[in-house]
Write an enzyme that holds these catalytic residues in place. Structure first.
Site, PDB file in Angstrom:
ATOM      1  CB  ALA A 170      -0.223   0.118   1.240  1.00  0.00           C
ATOM      2  CG  PHE A 171      -0.319   4.916   1.639  1.00  0.00           C
ATOM      3  CD1 PHE A 171      -1.213   5.989   0.617  1.00  0.00           C
ATOM      4  CD2 PHE A 171      -0.686   2.899   1.693  1.00  0.00           C
ATOM      5  CE1 PHE A 171      -2.597   5.423   1.454  1.00  0.00           C
ATOM      6  CE2 PHE A 171      -2.246   3.475   2.807  1.00  0.00           C
ATOM      7  CZ  PHE A 171      -2.933   5.212   2.482  1.00  0.00           C
ATOM      8  NE  ARG A 172       3.245   5.129  -5.951  1.00  0.00           N
ATOM      9  CZ  ARG A 172       2.488   4.687  -7.238  1.00  0.00           C
ATOM     10  NH1 ARG A 172       3.457   3.833  -7.858  1.00  0.00           N
ATOM     11  NH2 ARG A 172       1.932   5.632  -8.117  1.00  0.00           N
ATOM     12  CG  HIS A 173       4.206   1.932   2.272  1.00  0.00           C
ATOM     13  ND1 HIS A 173       4.819   2.512   3.600  1.00  0.00           N
ATOM     14  CD2 HIS A 173       4.998   3.206   1.056  1.00  0.00           C
ATOM     15  CE1 HIS A 173       4.890   3.776   3.907  1.00  0.00           C
ATOM     16  NE2 HIS A 173       4.952   4.670   2.576  1.00  0.00           N
ATOM     17  CG  HIS A 174       5.938  -1.157  -4.478  1.00  0.00           C
ATOM     18  ND1 HIS A 174       4.984  -1.833  -3.923  1.00  0.00           N
ATOM     19  CD2 HIS A 174       6.542  -0.290  -4.891  1.00  0.00           C
ATOM     20  CE1 HIS A 174       3.602  -0.504  -5.013  1.00  0.00           C
ATOM     21  NE2 HIS A 174       4.860   0.255  -5.260  1.00  0.00           N
TER      22      HIS A 174
END
Ligand code: FMN
Length: 193
Positions: A170-174
């Protein structure tokens, strides 16, 4: 995610194969470069994978095979969008043995086998129905009995030096897990996304 990379790949690949939203989990981008460093990328299909590496089949006279002959290196990338996953792999590439290529070729549908004889992959074709005409000629030649594997068609195995598993967050917290081959195993590290 602490399993060694081949087990990790096998587990993700099986999930992708079973996923109803993924038409063909075996489709992967294959990147090569020629000796001048000019890159090229195209899709191919993964046909086999184990600890020795990742196998695809193609025409030995194709631009990709020429690149592989020049550098011996390639990279692969899978993207399984409905799972939010990407796998990147790179390493050295070698041609599979004739027995292995023969065995896989024998499993292909007859029309695909004739297509391998008929196609001069990535060469100009002259007219739109060039392939059909060539398949018809190959069909007439091998009208009875099994179609042998053409000498210009075989497989390559990429033995990984790096394998990276990317999982969407989520939120580009890959999450990115990189495995690097060492002399006796694999190093594991996490990468910023
Ligand atoms: C989903 C997909 C799968 C493909 N699988 C293969 C394959 O397994 N082997 C192959 O030679 N070409 C395959 N192709 C065609 C290649 O992308 C490419 O057009 C062809 O191999 C010529 O590449 P080259 O000129 O770079 O050598 C596939 C194309 C698509 C779209």
């Amino acid at each position: 995610m602490s399993t060694p990379p081949f087990e990790q790949f096998a587990s993700w690949y099986e999930e992708a194969r079973r996923h109803p939203g993924i038409a063909d989990a075996s489709a992967m981008a294959l990147a090569t470069a020629d000796k001048a460093g000019r890159p090229a990328v195209r899709m191919v299909l993964l046909k086999q994978h184990d600890e020795r590496g990742f196998v695809f089949f193609t025409h030995l006279t194709s631009p990709k095979a020429r690149d592989l002959g020049e550098t011996g290196r390639a990279a692969l990338c899978f993207h399984w969008a409905p799972l939010g996953r990407q796998v990147r792999i790179d390493g050295m590439v070698t041609q599979v043995g004739d027995d292995e290529a023969d065995a896989y070729f024998a499993t292909r549908p007859r029309l695909s086998q004739l297509g391998a004889w008929a196609s001069r992959q990535s060469q100009p074709m002259g007219h739109r129905f060039g392939l059909e005409a060539s398949v018809a000629r190959a069909g007439a030649k091998y009208v009875a009995g099994p179609v042998p594997r053409p000498p210009h068609w075989s497989g390559f195995r990429l033995a990984p030096e790096h394998m990276e598993f990317w999982r969407e967050g989520a939120f580009r917290h890959h999450e990115r897990a990189l495995y690097t081959r060492t002399r006796d195993g694999w190093d594991h590290t996490w990468l910023y996304p």
